[in-house]
Enzyme design. Structure first.
Site, PDB file in Angstrom:
ATOM      1  N   LYS A  43       0.835  -1.600  -0.089  1.00  0.00           N
ATOM      2  CA  LYS A  43       0.416  -0.188  -0.155  1.00  0.00           C
ATOM      3  C   LYS A  43       0.318   1.123  -0.232  1.00  0.00           C
ATOM      4  O   LYS A  43       0.172   3.019  -0.323  1.00  0.00           O
ATOM      5  CB  LYS A  43      -1.025  -0.324   0.966  1.00  0.00           C
ATOM      6  CG  LYS A  43      -1.782  -0.897   0.748  1.00  0.00           C
ATOM      7  CD  LYS A  43      -2.763  -0.973   2.286  1.00  0.00           C
ATOM      8  CE  LYS A  43      -3.957  -0.337   2.454  1.00  0.00           C
ATOM      9  NZ  LYS A  43      -4.974  -0.027   3.231  1.00  0.00           N
TER      10      LYS A  43
ATOM     11  N   ASP B 130      -9.902   3.947   2.158  1.00  0.00           N
ATOM     12  CA  ASP B 130     -10.527   3.370   3.685  1.00  0.00           C
ATOM     13  C   ASP B 130     -11.262   4.529   4.312  1.00  0.00           C
ATOM     14  O   ASP B 130     -11.941   4.028   5.416  1.00  0.00           O
ATOM     15  CB  ASP B 130      -8.571   2.802   4.121  1.00  0.00           C
ATOM     16  CG  ASP B 130      -8.354   2.180   3.754  1.00  0.00           C
ATOM     17  OD1 ASP B 130      -9.108   0.700   3.292  1.00  0.00           O
ATOM     18  OD2 ASP B 130      -7.295   1.363   3.996  1.00  0.00           O
TER      19      ASP B 130
END
Length: 277
Positions: A70, A107
């Site tokens: 990520k 997120d």
């Protein structure tokens, strides 16, 4: 005769076999009758850059990104959104028609949308949020809570330095609390969030005392295995509104699916059931 390309998407990780994203996206593709595919891809760190750059040529329109890629994927992308830069990680890639790669992070969107869905009466300005943990997932939670208007975040972590770094990055609306004092600030929280892995299946228990929980507090856990963690069980018994972590996984997937396949899916009971199969 011409045949339209079938759009492809997937999730990149190492490992990736545990991911629920494939069954989630396949459910949405089937529900909406979309001709497309979503596949899990185990990619070793040394192969990440080559794989990501090759994917648009193979018909991929985008991908989700999970651990440990990520952060690294942001260096590969041609453009990174401001929120991904702020969080320091990307979980969604969009492969544009001009060949460029956009990295985003959904997120925080997933967290705050799940919170509003699971606790519709929660008012961000009703009081401080107590956050347990200061790892990668916490950064997205902090960013979304500050943007939503939470007046103060009481942040505690087993390693104080990571909490101090978050305060440095996000400002003085964050107050760092020593981990051994975490139980003493629970009563101040209008919202309690566990961002650690403590309480997850196969992990140690979360041992922060919860005696101070107020019955009007909202309590949520990013963990979704088990769905009802000990924290949520304790909070429910105290009369709190509880929100499990599965919804964050589902809602964070919505923006990517919409960008890749041109349809905005709903997160409903059937979606939850598909993710839990």
């Amino acid at each position: 005769m011409t045949t339209a390309k079938v759009p492809l998407a997937g999730v990149i990780g190492c490992p990736v076999g545990h991911s629920k994203s494939p069954q989630l996206h396949r459910h949405w593709l089937n529900t909406h009758g979309i001709s497309g595919h979503y596949v899990p891809m185990h990619v070793e760190p040394d192969d990440l850059a080559e794989t990501v750059r090759m994917m648009p040529k193979m018909g991929f329109v985008g991908a989700n990104v999970t651990i440990p890629h990520k952060e690294t994927v942001m260096e590969i992308a041609d453009q990174v959104t401001d929120r991904a830069k702020l969080i320091g990680a990307a979980n969604t890639l969009i492969f544009r028609r001009d060949g460029t790669i956009l990295a985003d992070n959904t997120d925080g969107y997933g967290f705050i949308t799940n919170l509003h869905q699971g606790a519709p009466d929660w008012d961000p300005q009703s009081g401080p949020a107590v956050l347990l943990g200061a790892g990668g997932a916490c950064r997205a939670v902090v960013a979304s809570l500050l943007e939503a208007g939470v007046p103060e975040i009481l942040l505690t972590n087993r390693t104080r330095g990571r909490a101090d770094q978050l305060r440095s990055d996000f400002g003085n609306r964050i107050r760092v609390v020593e981990w051994v004092q975490a139980g003493n600030v629970i009563e101040e929280g209008a919202l309690i969030v566990n961002t650690t892995s403590l309480g997850m299946v196969g992990k140690p228990r979360l041992r922060v005392p919860m005696d101070g929980l107020q019955s009007n507090a909202v309590v949520t856990d990013l963990i979704y295995a088990p769905l009802k963690t000990d924290l949520l069980q304790t909070a429910e018994e105290a009369g709190c509104t509880v929100v499990d972590g599965l919804g964050m996984l589902l809602h964070q997937a919505v923006p990517g699916f919409e960008r890749w396949f041109g349809h905005r899916p709903e997160v409903d009971a059937a979606t939850r059931a598909a993710a839990l199969r």
